[in-house]
Design a protein around this motif. Structure first.
Motif, PDB file in Angstrom:
ATOM      1  N   PHE A  10       0.795  -1.225   0.000  1.00  0.00           N
ATOM      2  CA  PHE A  10       0.000   0.000   0.000  1.00  0.00           C
ATOM      3  C   PHE A  10       0.828   1.277   0.000  1.00  0.00           C
ATOM      4  CE2 PHE A  10      -2.623  -3.294   2.022  1.00  0.00           C
ATOM      5  CZ  PHE A  10      -3.692  -3.277   1.144  1.00  0.00           C
ATOM      6  N   LYS A  11       2.164   1.168   0.030  1.00  0.00           N
ATOM      7  CA  LYS A  11       3.064   2.324  -0.006  1.00  0.00           C
ATOM      8  C   LYS A  11       2.761   3.331   1.096  1.00  0.00           C
ATOM      9  CE  LYS A  11       4.828   0.797  -3.910  1.00  0.00           C
ATOM     10  NZ  LYS A  11       4.646  -0.637  -3.814  1.00  0.00           N
ATOM     11  N   VAL A  12       2.626   2.821   2.325  1.00  0.00           N
ATOM     12  CA  VAL A  12       2.413   3.651   3.503  1.00  0.00           C
ATOM     13  C   VAL A  12       3.462   3.288   4.547  1.00  0.00           C
ATOM     14  CG1 VAL A  12      -0.067   3.956   3.165  1.00  0.00           C
ATOM     15  CG2 VAL A  12       0.758   2.007   4.469  1.00  0.00           C
ATOM     16  N   LYS A  13       3.587   4.112   5.588  1.00  0.00           N
ATOM     17  CA  LYS A  13       4.524   3.859   6.672  1.00  0.00           C
ATOM     18  C   LYS A  13       3.747   3.319   7.867  1.00  0.00           C
ATOM     19  CE  LYS A  13       8.402   4.141   8.912  1.00  0.00           C
ATOM     20  NZ  LYS A  13       9.315   3.044   8.815  1.00  0.00           N
ATOM     21  N   VAL A  14       4.163   2.148   8.367  1.00  0.00           N
ATOM     22  CA  VAL A  14       3.506   1.495   9.495  1.00  0.00           C
ATOM     23  C   VAL A  14       4.260   1.852  10.778  1.00  0.00           C
ATOM     24  CG1 VAL A  14       2.913  -0.714  10.528  1.00  0.00           C
ATOM     25  CG2 VAL A  14       2.651  -0.380   8.076  1.00  0.00           C
ATOM     26  N   VAL A  15       3.524   2.309  11.785  1.00  0.00           N
ATOM     27  CA  VAL A  15       4.122   2.671  13.072  1.00  0.00           C
ATOM     28  C   VAL A  15       4.133   1.478  14.011  1.00  0.00           C
ATOM     29  CG1 VAL A  15       3.900   4.184  15.079  1.00  0.00           C
ATOM     30  CG2 VAL A  15       3.370   5.058  12.805  1.00  0.00           C
TER      31      VAL A  15
END
Length: 96
Positions: A48-53
């Protein structure tokens, strides 16, 4: 080595999932029962081309089901609560 499509089975679309997405930047996924947090994080970031915290996991046992005299068991499954970075969002339905 398993690919991201093998680790993440499907998003969990429910009232609880929608509420978490709106208020806490979290998305729910149904994942493989043997997947771990690191695999889920890498899979979500690559798909999904997101940053996971942060990733939290919940394991669910399969329910016992009966049909007449015969009894069986539904498969076990695992749910992942994925917290996204502020500003990132995953839209499953697409903005029309």
């Amino acid at each position: 080595m398993r690919g991201p499509q093998e680790i993440i089975k499907a998003p969990v679309i429910s009232e609880k999932g929608s509420l978490l997405a709106e208020t806490m930047q979290q998305v729910l996924f149904k994942v493989r029962p043997d997947a771990n947090k690191i695999e889920v994080k890498k899979a979500v970031e690559s798909l999904f081309k997101v940053k996971v915290v942060k990733v939290r996991m919940a394991r669910y046992l399969g329910k016992v089901r009966r049909v007449g005299k015969n009894s069986g068991r539904r498969p076990e499954w695992k749910k992942a609560y994925v917290t996204l970075r502020e500003g990132d969002k995953i839209d499953f339905f697409g903005a029309a």
